[in-house]
Design an enzyme around this catalytic site. Structure first.
Site, short mmCIF file in Angstrom:
data_model
loop_
_atom_site.label_atom_id
_atom_site.label_comp_id
_atom_site.label_asym_id
_atom_site.label_seq_id
_atom_site.Cartn_x
_atom_site.Cartn_y
_atom_site.Cartn_z
N TYR A 137 36.28 -16.04 -38.31
CA TYR A 137 37.63 -15.33 -38.31
C TYR A 137 37.90 -14.30 -39.54
CZ TYR A 137 39.47 -18.09 -34.51
OH TYR A 137 39.78 -18.73 -33.36
N LYS A 189 27.00 -27.84 -36.87
CA LYS A 189 25.94 -27.23 -36.30
C LYS A 189 24.82 -27.37 -37.00
CE LYS A 189 24.22 -26.30 -32.13
NZ LYS A 189 24.05 -27.23 -30.91
N ASP A 222 28.73 -29.64 -30.12
CA ASP A 222 28.43 -29.82 -28.78
C ASP A 222 28.70 -31.17 -28.21
OD1 ASP A 222 26.15 -30.12 -30.20
OD2 ASP A 222 24.88 -29.12 -28.75
N ASP A 246 39.07 -24.18 -33.56
CA ASP A 246 39.96 -23.45 -32.39
C ASP A 246 39.38 -24.03 -31.13
OD1 ASP A 246 41.51 -21.46 -31.32
OD2 ASP A 246 39.52 -20.19 -30.84
N ASP A 250 41.64 -27.17 -28.25
CA ASP A 250 42.00 -26.70 -26.91
C ASP A 250 41.70 -27.95 -26.04
OD1 ASP A 250 43.39 -24.23 -27.67
OD2 ASP A 250 42.62 -23.18 -25.68
#
Ligand code: IPM
Ligand code: MN
Length: 354
Positions: A137, A189, A222, A246, A250
């Site tokens: 970002y 990750k 993941d 982010d 969701d």
């Protein structure tokens, strides 16, 4: 009497409708619990931008900086190219006010239906701490030969030791206070993003030394998405970078019933924080008085909690729990059995009677 100046940015789409309900609730609790909230409305968003060509005028920003907190509806307009309002308003406020934590509680209330058939309120109650000022970002990068067949677009993830450390430290502190579970999961990750998440992992392990009472864990992003659906009960607090935070919030919103239920706090521990329902402007529902205002009301709750008005935050939580379990038929837009403003009224009614 304590007095707080609250900058109110209803914004785009359904923002104004849901924020109106939050303001009703805030009025009800402030008169009951003996503090004063003075609301300062700011007309920002797509319409304002189309009129003036400026997303966040300097004078407006200066005036917002004089408030104790910001209560925001939604930013995003179908007639404004993507990124203009997001970067010009939302991300600018997050970055320039140094709201380096994005705290997103994930809690399933009784009576709320979700797509997972075997999980209930006892399984879904955790929080995501999302780093809110760095990562992908930050806007680092650029083009080479834009518009040609040899175009190169680079978008880099910025991770500073200072930025990672203050976020991870906040997560440990938050985890200590939250409840008795005291489990903190780093979401990263490390198997692919070997520079950025190496920094995150080293920082995480180092800070963990100071919190022997907290159980620590690590999950690749993941795999974490999979676990969040399969075993949501295994999470207490998750800390992660801006982009992953982010995305996973969701997904987590669906575990709470959908976007109409999910609230977030952009926290500047040393400055002005901002509170918002995370669902966006949902233009197709705008102006119909049918969307769920609970996320906006829970964002108001988070604001009071952060301002230190815990008793009033608790009564909002109680009211939301009751109205979801006993009154509302559903949580999706148009399926609540009540309009947006009626749900606001039910919450206010409970608060006034309690
Ligand atoms: C959120 C939103 C924003 C983000 C957008 C609107 C810029 O999706 O608050 O999660 O990506 O942070
Ligand atoms: Mn998002």
């Amino acid at each position: 009497m304590k007095k707080y100046d609250i900058a109110v940015i209803p914004g785009d789409g359904i923002g104004p409708e849901v924020i109106a309900q939050g303001l009703k609730v805030l009025d009800a609790v402030s008169s009951k619990y003996g503090f004063q909230l003075s609301f300062h409305p700011y007309d920002l968003g797509g319409e304002q931008y189309k009129r003036t060509g400026e997303a966040l005028p300097e004078k407006v920003f200066e005036s917002i900086k004089g408030c104790h907190a910001i209560y925001l509806g939604a930013i995003g307009h179908p007639e404004v190219p993507p990124g203009v309002l997001e970067k010009g308003i939302l991300l600018r406020l997050r970055f320039e006010l140094d709201q380096y934590i994005n705290l997103r509680p994930v809690k399933l209330y009784p009576g709320v239906e979700i797509p997972l058939k075997d999980k209930g309120p006892e399984d879904i109650d955790f929080a995501v701490i999302r780093e809110n000022t760095e990562g992908l970002y930050a806007g680092a990068g650029g083009y080479l030969r834009r518009g040609t067949r040899h175009e190169v677009a680079i978008q880099e993830s910025i991770n500073t030791r200072m930025g990672v450390e203050r976020c991870v430290r906040f997560a440990f502190e938050f985890c200590m206070r939250r409840n008795q579970r005291k489990k903190l999961t780093l979401c990263g990750k490390t198997n692919v993003l070997t520079y950025a998440f190496d920094l995150w992992e080293r920082t995480f392990k180092e800070i963990a030394q100071a919190y022997p009472d907290i159980e620590t864990d690590y999950a690749h992003v993941d795999a974490l998405c999979m676990w969040m659906i399969k075993n949501p009960e295994s999470f207490d607090v998750i800390v992660t970078d801006n982009m992953f935070g982010d995305i996973i919030t969701d997904l987590a919103a669906i575990l709470q019933g959908g976007m109409g239920m999910a609230a977030g706090a952009n926290i500047a521990p040393e400055g002005i924080s901002m509170f918002e329902p995370i669902g966006g402007s949902a233009p197709k529902y705008a102006g119909q008085n049918i969307v769920n205002p609970i996320a906006a009301i829970l964002a108001a709750r988070l604001m009071l909690e952060t301002l230190g008005e815990s008793a009033s935050a608790r009564v909002i939580e109680k009211a939301v729990t009751k109205v979801l379990a006993e009154d509302m038929k559903g949580v999706a837009a148009g399926q609540m059995g009540y309009s947006t403003s009626e749900v606001g009224d039910l919450i206010v009614e409970f608060i006034e009677k309690s």
